[in-house]
Design a protein around this motif. Structure first.
Motif, PDB file in Angstrom:
ATOM      1  N   UNK A  25       7.741  -1.982  10.424  1.00 20.42           N
ATOM      2  CA  UNK A  25       7.669  -1.238   9.053  1.00 20.42           C
ATOM      3  C   UNK A  25       8.466  -1.646   8.012  1.00 20.42           C
ATOM      4  N   UNK A  26       8.906  -2.604   7.514  1.00 23.69           N
ATOM      5  CA  UNK A  26       8.825  -3.214   6.205  1.00 23.69           C
ATOM      6  C   UNK A  26       8.051  -3.236   5.459  1.00 23.69           C
ATOM      7  N   UNK A  27       6.739  -4.243   6.688  1.00 23.97           N
ATOM      8  CA  UNK A  27       5.275  -4.484   5.534  1.00 23.97           C
ATOM      9  C   UNK A  27       4.789  -3.164   5.052  1.00 23.97           C
ATOM     10  N   UNK A  28       4.985  -2.381   5.901  1.00 24.88           N
ATOM     11  CA  UNK A  28       5.188  -1.153   5.388  1.00 24.88           C
ATOM     12  C   UNK A  28       5.075   0.029   4.114  1.00 24.88           C
ATOM     13  N   UNK A  29       4.703   0.392   3.671  1.00 24.55           N
ATOM     14  CA  UNK A  29       5.770   1.274   2.428  1.00 24.55           C
ATOM     15  C   UNK A  29       5.062   2.236   2.469  1.00 24.55           C
ATOM     16  N   UNK A  30       5.490   3.176   1.354  1.00 20.33           N
ATOM     17  CA  UNK A  30       5.426   4.757   1.220  1.00 20.33           C
ATOM     18  C   UNK A  30       5.670   4.916   0.134  1.00 20.33           C
ATOM     19  N   UNK A  31       4.396   6.100  -0.337  1.00 22.10           N
ATOM     20  CA  UNK A  31       4.091   6.711  -1.163  1.00 22.10           C
ATOM     21  C   UNK A  31       5.157   6.847  -2.166  1.00 22.10           C
ATOM     22  N   UNK A  32       6.546   6.438  -3.203  1.00 22.72           N
ATOM     23  CA  UNK A  32       7.272   6.837  -3.839  1.00 22.72           C
ATOM     24  C   UNK A  32       6.744   8.915  -3.963  1.00 22.72           C
ATOM     25  N   UNK A  33       8.088   8.886  -3.795  1.00 22.20           N
ATOM     26  CA  UNK A  33       7.809  10.636  -4.158  1.00 22.20           C
ATOM     27  C   UNK A  33       6.378  11.208  -4.204  1.00 22.20           C
ATOM     28  N   UNK A  34       6.482  11.214  -2.873  1.00 23.49           N
ATOM     29  CA  UNK A  34       5.208  11.836  -1.951  1.00 23.49           C
ATOM     30  C   UNK A  34       5.508  13.271  -1.736  1.00 23.49           C
ATOM     31  N   UNK A  35       4.541  14.309  -2.557  1.00 23.50           N
ATOM     32  CA  UNK A  35       4.645  15.388  -2.997  1.00 23.50           C
ATOM     33  C   UNK A  35       3.238  16.143  -1.619  1.00 23.50           C
ATOM     34  N   UNK A  36       3.751  17.010  -0.648  1.00 21.48           N
ATOM     35  CA  UNK A  36       2.685  16.946   0.583  1.00 21.48           C
ATOM     36  C   UNK A  36       1.855  18.478  -0.338  1.00 21.48           C
ATOM     37  N   UNK A  37       2.382  18.891  -1.286  1.00 21.66           N
ATOM     38  CA  UNK A  37       1.464  20.053  -1.899  1.00 21.66           C
ATOM     39  C   UNK A  37       0.677  19.185  -2.071  1.00 21.66           C
ATOM     40  N   UNK A  38       0.518  18.246  -2.933  1.00 18.97           N
ATOM     41  CA  UNK A  38      -0.622  17.143  -4.090  1.00 18.97           C
ATOM     42  C   UNK A  38      -1.441  16.801  -2.663  1.00 18.97           C
ATOM     43  N   UNK A  39      -1.229  16.739  -1.773  1.00 15.16           N
ATOM     44  CA  UNK A  39      -1.878  16.207  -0.574  1.00 15.16           C
ATOM     45  C   UNK A  39      -2.869  17.226   0.254  1.00 15.16           C
ATOM     46  N   UNK A  40      -2.367  18.150   0.204  1.00 17.34           N
ATOM     47  CA  UNK A  40      -3.445  19.286   1.057  1.00 17.34           C
ATOM     48  C   UNK A  40      -4.992  19.355   1.122  1.00 17.34           C
ATOM     49  N   UNK A  41      -5.549  19.332   1.179  1.00 22.15           N
ATOM     50  CA  UNK A  41      -7.013  19.363   0.760  1.00 22.15           C
ATOM     51  C   UNK A  41      -8.121  19.335   1.689  1.00 22.15           C
ATOM     52  N   UNK A  42      -9.718  18.460   1.413  1.00 21.10           N
ATOM     53  CA  UNK A  42     -10.109  18.302   2.441  1.00 21.10           C
ATOM     54  C   UNK A  42     -10.477  16.867   1.562  1.00 21.10           C
TER      55      UNK A  42
END
Length: 191
Positions: A25-42
Motif C-alpha cells: 500500500x505504501x508503494x501505491x500512491x493516490x491522486x492528491x485532492x482527487x475530484x471524483x466529479x472530474x473523473x466521470x465520463x468516458x
C-alpha cells in the motif's frame, strides 16, 4: 501444545502478511485532492500491466475497450466496461464503493468472487489516468494490475512513457506491459 503452536504460527503469518500489505500500500500512491466529479465520463483502456497469466497469454489479440464512469447515489461509481470478445461486444458493470480517502474504491468480482481494491494513482482528468487494482482470490493468488485510461484512443507518447514508468515502479516487467490497439468495434453508444 499443538493448538498453542498453531495459534502462534497463525499470528506470525498474520503479522508477516500485515507488513507485506502495508509495504504494497505504501508503494501505491493516490491522486492528491482527487475530484471524483472530474473523473466521470468516458475513458479508453489504452494500457495494461499485470501479473495475471491470462493477460500475458492474450495480450496480442486484446483490443482497447471503453469504460464509462458515472456516479452512484451513495458516493460510489458505476464503471461500465464494453469490450470485444470473440467478435462480439460484451458489457460489464462494476459498482465501485468508496473506501478510505477519495480515489480509493472497492468492488467484488461477480466472475471470480474476489474483492478488488482500486486506486486512482494519478490523473489530470482531461487526458489520462493511472489506476492500480489489487485483488486476492485466495492464499497465494494475489492479482495486481496497472491500467492506463485515456480520454482518446491515441494517447500521446509522453503519456505512454509515464504509464510504462508507473508500471515498472509497481514491479511489472517490460513483458507484462501492453498497449492495447485502438478499434472501432464496440465504441459506439459510449460517448
Amino acid at each position: 501444545m499443538a493448538a498453542l503452536r498453531t495459534l502462534w504460527m497463525g499470528l506470525v503469518l498474520l503479522g508477516v502478511l500485515g507488513v507485506l500489505q502495508t509495504r504494497a500500500e505504501a508503494q501505491v500512491s493516490l491522486q492528491p485532492n482527487f475530484q471524483q466529479d472530474k473523473f466521470l465520463g468516458r475513458w479508453f483502456t489504452a494500457g495494461l500491466a499485470s501479473n495475471a497469466s491470462w493477460i500475458r497469454e492474450k495480450k496480442a489479440p486484446l483490443p482497447m475497450c471503453t469504460s464509462l464512469v458515472a456516479p452512484t447515489e451513495d458516493g460510489g461509481l458505476n464503471l461500465t466496461i464494453t469490450f470485444l470478445r470473440k467478435d462480439q461486444c460484451e458489457t460489464r458493470t462494476l459498482l465501485l464503493q468508496p473506501v478510505g480517502p477519495p480515489g480509493c474504491y472497492s468492488y467484488t468480482s461477480q466472475h471470480w468472487g474476489s474483492v478488488n481494491d482500486v486506486r486512482v494513482v494519478e490523473t489530470d482528468y482531461v487526458e489520462y489516468a493511472l489506476l492500480h487494482t489489487e485483488s486476492t482470490k485466495g492464499p497465494g493468488q494475489d492479482f495486481h494490475i496497472a491500467t492506463l485510461y485515456s480520454r482518446t484512443q491515441t494517447p500521446r507518447e509522453e503519456v505512454k512513457e509515464k504509464f510504462a514508468a508507473f508500471a515498472k515502479a509497481q514491479g511489472f516487467t517490460e513483458d507484462t506491459i501492453v498497449f492495447l490497439p485502438q478499434t472501432d468495434k464496440c465504441m459506439e453508444g459510449h460517448q
